[in-house]
Design a protein around this motif. Structure first.
Motif, PDB file in Angstrom:
ATOM      1  N   ARG A  49       0.823  -1.214   0.000  1.00  0.00           N
ATOM      2  CA  ARG A  49       0.000   0.000   0.000  1.00  0.00           C
ATOM      3  C   ARG A  49       0.858   1.265   0.000  1.00  0.00           C
ATOM      4  O   ARG A  49       0.443   2.307  -0.499  1.00  0.00           O
ATOM      5  CB  ARG A  49      -0.926   0.011   1.228  1.00  0.00           C
ATOM      6  N   GLN A  50       2.050   1.153   0.551  1.00  0.00           N
ATOM      7  CA  GLN A  50       2.971   2.298   0.560  1.00  0.00           C
ATOM      8  C   GLN A  50       3.847   2.337  -0.692  1.00  0.00           C
ATOM      9  O   GLN A  50       4.762   3.149  -0.782  1.00  0.00           O
ATOM     10  CB  GLN A  50       3.862   2.225   1.799  1.00  0.00           C
ATOM     11  N   ARG A  51       3.564   1.460  -1.669  1.00  0.00           N
ATOM     12  CA  ARG A  51       4.330   1.375  -2.912  1.00  0.00           C
ATOM     13  C   ARG A  51       5.805   1.057  -2.659  1.00  0.00           C
ATOM     14  O   ARG A  51       6.691   1.530  -3.345  1.00  0.00           O
ATOM     15  CB  ARG A  51       4.223   2.685  -3.713  1.00  0.00           C
ATOM     16  N   ARG A  52       6.040   0.221  -1.673  1.00  0.00           N
ATOM     17  CA  ARG A  52       7.407  -0.179  -1.353  1.00  0.00           C
ATOM     18  C   ARG A  52       7.659  -1.627  -1.758  1.00  0.00           C
ATOM     19  O   ARG A  52       8.787  -2.095  -1.760  1.00  0.00           O
ATOM     20  CB  ARG A  52       7.669   0.035   0.134  1.00  0.00           C
ATOM     21  N   LEU A  53       6.585  -2.330  -2.075  1.00  0.00           N
ATOM     22  CA  LEU A  53       6.642  -3.661  -2.663  1.00  0.00           C
ATOM     23  C   LEU A  53       5.645  -3.703  -3.823  1.00  0.00           C
ATOM     24  O   LEU A  53       4.619  -3.012  -3.793  1.00  0.00           O
ATOM     25  CB  LEU A  53       6.250  -4.753  -1.656  1.00  0.00           C
ATOM     26  N   LEU A  54       5.959  -4.532  -4.789  1.00  0.00           N
ATOM     27  CA  LEU A  54       5.036  -4.787  -5.891  1.00  0.00           C
ATOM     28  C   LEU A  54       4.590  -6.234  -5.801  1.00  0.00           C
ATOM     29  O   LEU A  54       5.408  -7.148  -5.879  1.00  0.00           O
ATOM     30  CB  LEU A  54       5.725  -4.531  -7.233  1.00  0.00           C
ATOM     31  N   LEU A  55       3.297  -6.451  -5.605  1.00  0.00           N
ATOM     32  CA  LEU A  55       2.725  -7.790  -5.548  1.00  0.00           C
ATOM     33  C   LEU A  55       1.875  -7.990  -6.790  1.00  0.00           C
ATOM     34  O   LEU A  55       1.029  -7.152  -7.109  1.00  0.00           O
ATOM     35  CB  LEU A  55       1.857  -7.963  -4.292  1.00  0.00           C
ATOM     36  N   HIS A  59      -0.547 -10.589  -9.433  1.00  0.00           N
ATOM     37  CA  HIS A  59      -1.506 -11.692  -9.363  1.00  0.00           C
ATOM     38  C   HIS A  59      -0.867 -13.030  -9.705  1.00  0.00           C
ATOM     39  O   HIS A  59      -1.464 -14.081  -9.457  1.00  0.00           O
ATOM     40  CB  HIS A  59      -2.669 -11.414 -10.322  1.00  0.00           C
ATOM     41  N   THR A  60       0.345 -13.033 -10.256  1.00  0.00           N
ATOM     42  CA  THR A  60       1.043 -14.280 -10.567  1.00  0.00           C
ATOM     43  C   THR A  60       1.679 -14.916  -9.341  1.00  0.00           C
ATOM     44  O   THR A  60       2.203 -16.021  -9.417  1.00  0.00           O
ATOM     45  CB  THR A  60       2.141 -14.015 -11.610  1.00  0.00           C
ATOM     46  N   GLY A  61       1.639 -14.214  -8.209  1.00  0.00           N
ATOM     47  CA  GLY A  61       2.197 -14.779  -6.989  1.00  0.00           C
ATOM     48  C   GLY A  61       3.637 -14.407  -6.724  1.00  0.00           C
ATOM     49  O   GLY A  61       4.311 -15.071  -5.929  1.00  0.00           O
ATOM     50  N   TRP A  62       4.129 -13.349  -7.359  1.00  0.00           N
ATOM     51  CA  TRP A  62       5.492 -12.889  -7.146  1.00  0.00           C
ATOM     52  C   TRP A  62       5.502 -11.502  -6.522  1.00  0.00           C
ATOM     53  O   TRP A  62       4.584 -10.710  -6.723  1.00  0.00           O
ATOM     54  CB  TRP A  62       6.280 -12.865  -8.464  1.00  0.00           C
ATOM     55  N   ALA A  63       6.559 -11.235  -5.749  1.00  0.00           N
ATOM     56  CA  ALA A  63       6.733  -9.930  -5.102  1.00  0.00           C
ATOM     57  C   ALA A  63       8.071  -9.345  -5.527  1.00  0.00           C
ATOM     58  O   ALA A  63       9.059 -10.070  -5.679  1.00  0.00           O
ATOM     59  CB  ALA A  63       6.689 -10.077  -3.582  1.00  0.00           C
ATOM     60  N   THR A  64       8.097  -8.027  -5.709  1.00  0.00           N
ATOM     61  CA  THR A  64       9.303  -7.306  -6.113  1.00  0.00           C
ATOM     62  C   THR A  64       9.545  -6.154  -5.150  1.00  0.00           C
ATOM     63  O   THR A  64       8.613  -5.422  -4.809  1.00  0.00           O
ATOM     64  CB  THR A  64       9.153  -6.747  -7.547  1.00  0.00           C
ATOM     65  N   VAL A  65      10.784  -6.011  -4.715  1.00  0.00           N
ATOM     66  CA  VAL A  65      11.138  -4.935  -3.786  1.00  0.00           C
ATOM     67  C   VAL A  65      11.286  -3.624  -4.567  1.00  0.00           C
ATOM     68  O   VAL A  65      12.017  -3.554  -5.551  1.00  0.00           O
ATOM     69  CB  VAL A  65      12.453  -5.258  -3.048  1.00  0.00           C
ATOM     70  N   LEU A  66      10.587  -2.601  -4.108  1.00  0.00           N
ATOM     71  CA  LEU A  66      10.733  -1.263  -4.678  1.00  0.00           C
ATOM     72  C   LEU A  66      11.514  -0.340  -3.751  1.00  0.00           C
ATOM     73  O   LEU A  66      12.186   0.576  -4.212  1.00  0.00           O
ATOM     74  CB  LEU A  66       9.348  -0.657  -4.969  1.00  0.00           C
ATOM     75  N   ASP A  67      11.393  -0.571  -2.459  1.00  0.00           N
ATOM     76  CA  ASP A  67      12.121   0.217  -1.457  1.00  0.00           C
ATOM     77  C   ASP A  67      12.824  -0.776  -0.533  1.00  0.00           C
ATOM     78  O   ASP A  67      12.170  -1.464   0.253  1.00  0.00           O
ATOM     79  CB  ASP A  67      11.160   1.096  -0.666  1.00  0.00           C
ATOM     80  N   PRO A  68      14.157  -0.863  -0.586  1.00  0.00           N
ATOM     81  CA  PRO A  68      14.864  -1.906   0.174  1.00  0.00           C
ATOM     82  C   PRO A  68      15.141  -1.552   1.632  1.00  0.00           C
ATOM     83  O   PRO A  68      15.899  -2.266   2.297  1.00  0.00           O
ATOM     84  CB  PRO A  68      16.175  -2.044  -0.596  1.00  0.00           C
ATOM     85  N   VAL A  69      14.561  -0.492   2.142  1.00  0.00           N
ATOM     86  CA  VAL A  69      14.830  -0.052   3.512  1.00  0.00           C
ATOM     87  C   VAL A  69      13.633  -0.408   4.393  1.00  0.00           C
ATOM     88  O   VAL A  69      12.517   0.094   4.183  1.00  0.00           O
ATOM     89  CB  VAL A  69      15.105   1.466   3.574  1.00  0.00           C
ATOM     90  N   GLY A  70      13.868  -1.264   5.389  1.00  0.00           N
ATOM     91  CA  GLY A  70      12.809  -1.620   6.322  1.00  0.00           C
ATOM     92  C   GLY A  70      12.699  -0.611   7.445  1.00  0.00           C
ATOM     93  O   GLY A  70      13.702  -0.152   7.978  1.00  0.00           O
ATOM     94  N   ARG A  71      11.466  -0.282   7.826  1.00  0.00           N
ATOM     95  CA  ARG A  71      11.238   0.738   8.845  1.00  0.00           C
ATOM     96  C   ARG A  71      11.005   0.159  10.231  1.00  0.00           C
ATOM     97  O   ARG A  71      10.908   0.912  11.198  1.00  0.00           O
ATOM     98  CB  ARG A  71      10.038   1.601   8.432  1.00  0.00           C
ATOM     99  N   ASP A  72      10.886  -1.146  10.329  1.00  0.00           N
ATOM    100  CA  ASP A  72      10.732  -1.800  11.626  1.00  0.00           C
ATOM    101  C   ASP A  72      11.241  -3.231  11.477  1.00  0.00           C
ATOM    102  O   ASP A  72      11.503  -3.691  10.364  1.00  0.00           O
ATOM    103  CB  ASP A  72       9.277  -1.750  12.117  1.00  0.00           C
TER     104      ASP A  72
END
Length: 261
Positions: free
Chosen positions: A69-75, A77-90
């Motif tokens: 929802r924060q546009r930091r990951l791309l999910l 419908h094929t079941g794959w996830a892509t990192v858009l922001d590699p910095v974790g906040r917690d």
């Protein structure tokens, strides 16, 4: 009268298994020693609510969807996830990011499984258990084992009832034999039914105190806040069909094309 021995065996299994389940359920309902006795749903953050409602897997799902929802990951419908922001906040976000491969792409199921088993989730569970809001792991295991034992006793009763017709019944009619075996079967099935009816409306992860907080959270925030609804009700609360498909896929899938929002 060999069938009477079968009947006694069925009764023994039914009584012992039901007693085991009742004791395990009683232990699971006891508040944790030193836990707080009064809480308010506003004291729960959404990660804590997700754990109480669905355990480690729900926490991982909430983290993935929150980052999406924060546009930091791309999910996709094929079941794959892509990192858009590699910095974790917690710590939980860092556990999700740490589950990705070096190219920043992984199946959603692989990320979810790895994040659910991370130390950050275990620390969250320990904190909730110490507060008396989560059922301890040993208590959950005891309840699960008790349910399995009662189910096994039900199957044993049916098997012994069938076997009783292979031995002399001493003039006892088959209908009467079945009626006698129906009694321990009713006991075990009734115990399972009560256990299901008395089970928590969300899951077995939360203690009675935790369940009250989840009920209040769902009532006050579940309809107005999408992430709160996801924390309490899971992926079925996701409105976007593509996101639901992404979270429902297993380890296999097609590597997605990059797409924007």
């Amino acid at each position: 009268m060999f069938w009477v021995l079968f009947l006694l065996t069925a009764w023994a299994g039914a009584l012992l298994s039901c007693a085991r389940l009742l004791r395990a359920a009683s232990d699971g309902a006891e508040p944790a020693p030193g836990g707080a006795t009064a809480h308010h749903y506003d004291e729960l953050n959404l990660y804590e609510a997700a754990y109480l409602a669905g355990g480690p897997r729900r926490v991982a799902e909430l983290t993935l969807l929150s980052m999406e929802r924060q546009r930091r990951l791309l999910l996709t419908h094929t079941g794959w996830a892509t990192v858009l922001d590699p910095v974790g906040r917690d710590p939980l976000e860092r556990s999700v990011l740490g589950a990705f491969g070096p190219d920043g792409q992984s199946p959603v199921e692989s990320v979810r499984t790895a994040a659910a088993g991370d130390e950050a989730v275990r620390a969250l569970a320990d904190r909730l258990g110490a507060a008396g809001l989560a059922v301890p792991e040993d208590a959950r295991a005891g309840i699960s084992a008790g349910v399995d034992a009662v189910r096994g006793a039900s199957a044993l009763t049916v098997a012994l009832a069938a076997a009783s017709f292979a031995v002399p019944t001493g003039g006892t009619t088959p209908t009467l034999v079945l009626c006698w075996f129906a009694l321990p079967l009713i006991l075990t099935l009734g115990c399972l039914g009560i256990a299901r009816f008395e089970s928590h409306p969300y899951s077995s992860w939360a203690s009675p105190a935790g369940q009250r907080l989840l009920t209040a959270l769902d009532r006050e925030r579940g309809r107005s806040e999408p992430l709160a609804a996801i924390a309490v009700r899971g992926v079925r609360a996701v409105g976007d069909p593509d996101l639901r498909a992404a979270m429902s896929c297993g380890n296999r899938g097609t590597v997605p094309r990059q797409r924007g929002y």
